[in-house]
Write a protein that holds these residues in place. Sequence first.
Motif, PDB file in Angstrom:
ATOM      1  N   LEU A   1      55.693  61.222  33.788  1.00  9.87           N
ATOM      2  CA  LEU A   1      55.119  62.509  33.412  1.00  9.87           C
ATOM      3  C   LEU A   1      54.168  63.000  34.510  1.00  9.87           C
ATOM      4  O   LEU A   1      54.188  64.180  34.881  1.00  9.87           O
ATOM      5  N   LYS A   2      53.377  62.088  35.054  1.00 12.66           N
ATOM      6  CA  LYS A   2      52.457  62.453  36.135  1.00 12.66           C
ATOM      7  C   LYS A   2      53.234  62.904  37.375  1.00 12.66           C
ATOM      8  O   LYS A   2      52.903  63.913  37.994  1.00 12.66           O
TER       9      LYS A   2
ATOM     10  N   GLY B   1      54.613  66.316  36.782  1.00 13.31           N
ATOM     11  CA  GLY B   1      53.539  67.306  36.842  1.00 13.31           C
ATOM     12  C   GLY B   1      53.110  67.632  38.262  1.00 13.31           C
ATOM     13  O   GLY B   1      52.739  68.767  38.554  1.00 13.31           O
ATOM     14  N   GLU B   2      53.193  66.662  39.152  1.00 11.63           N
ATOM     15  CA  GLU B   2      52.795  66.885  40.543  1.00 11.63           C
ATOM     16  C   GLU B   2      53.767  67.776  41.298  1.00 11.63           C
ATOM     17  O   GLU B   2      53.424  68.316  42.342  1.00 11.63           O
TER      18      GLU B   2
ATOM     19  N   GLU C   1      53.465  74.916  35.782  1.00 11.25           N
ATOM     20  CA  GLU C   1      52.583  74.315  34.791  1.00 11.25           C
ATOM     21  C   GLU C   1      51.445  73.605  35.497  1.00 11.25           C
ATOM     22  O   GLU C   1      51.683  72.789  36.378  1.00 11.25           O
ATOM     23  N   THR C   2      50.227  73.888  35.098  1.00 13.68           N
ATOM     24  CA  THR C   2      49.102  73.132  35.629  1.00 13.68           C
ATOM     25  C   THR C   2      48.756  72.046  34.623  1.00 13.68           C
ATOM     26  O   THR C   2      48.903  72.236  33.424  1.00 13.68           O
TER      27      THR C   2
ATOM     28  N   SER D   1      49.229  68.526  32.601  1.00 18.83           N
ATOM     29  CA  SER D   1      50.326  67.697  32.122  1.00 18.83           C
ATOM     30  C   SER D   1      51.441  68.554  31.521  1.00 18.83           C
ATOM     31  O   SER D   1      51.174  69.416  30.672  1.00 18.83           O
ATOM     32  N   PRO D   2      52.668  68.279  31.901  1.00 19.65           N
ATOM     33  CA  PRO D   2      53.785  69.049  31.351  1.00 19.65           C
ATOM     34  C   PRO D   2      54.327  68.460  30.050  1.00 19.65           C
ATOM     35  O   PRO D   2      55.482  68.665  29.704  1.00 19.65           O
ATOM     36  N   SER D   3      53.496  67.739  29.309  1.00 18.30           N
ATOM     37  CA  SER D   3      53.978  67.023  28.130  1.00 18.30           C
ATOM     38  C   SER D   3      54.618  67.951  27.090  1.00 18.30           C
ATOM     39  O   SER D   3      55.628  67.594  26.485  1.00 18.30           O
TER      40      SER D   3
END
Length: 153
Positions: free
Chosen positions: A52-53, A56-57, A62-63, A65-67
């Motif tokens: 997930l990290k 997200g990077e 999306e700023t 976490s893209p959870s």
Amino acid sequence: MVEASAAELRYAILAAQREGNRQLALQLRPLDITPSQAEVITVLGEHGPLTLKGLGELLVCETGSPSRLVDSLVKRGIADRADNPMDRREVLIQLTKEGRRLRPRIHEAEAAIHDALDEAFPSGMRTEMVQRIHAFLSESNSGAALARRFPRR
């Protein structure tokens, strides 16, 4: 020709981003996915599986976490979570067969917008604009995500 102000440039970039997102959303509507979900599918297709990290990077849409985005794709069977065989404490996000099936359709949806941008901004102009935008964003989280996603050669 009248010189453009910094304010006009800022609002022109915002208006272009909004219009591009609006056009992309229209193109993606038959697939029942949003532009942000399409970006997740594209990134996972190009770089996945990812934590997930790690995902997200690489996301620009999306700023943080893209959870929530991942949850929505998992619920629809477009992505799934799997234990990382290298580190059981981590979960990897990957595309399912359905997610892989969507990738070329997303690419087709984006192509019309990319063609319009290619026509409006010739290659040399695009290159200079992108370089200047990278420089402007260089100290920001958005700039870091952009640089990771599209490393300068």
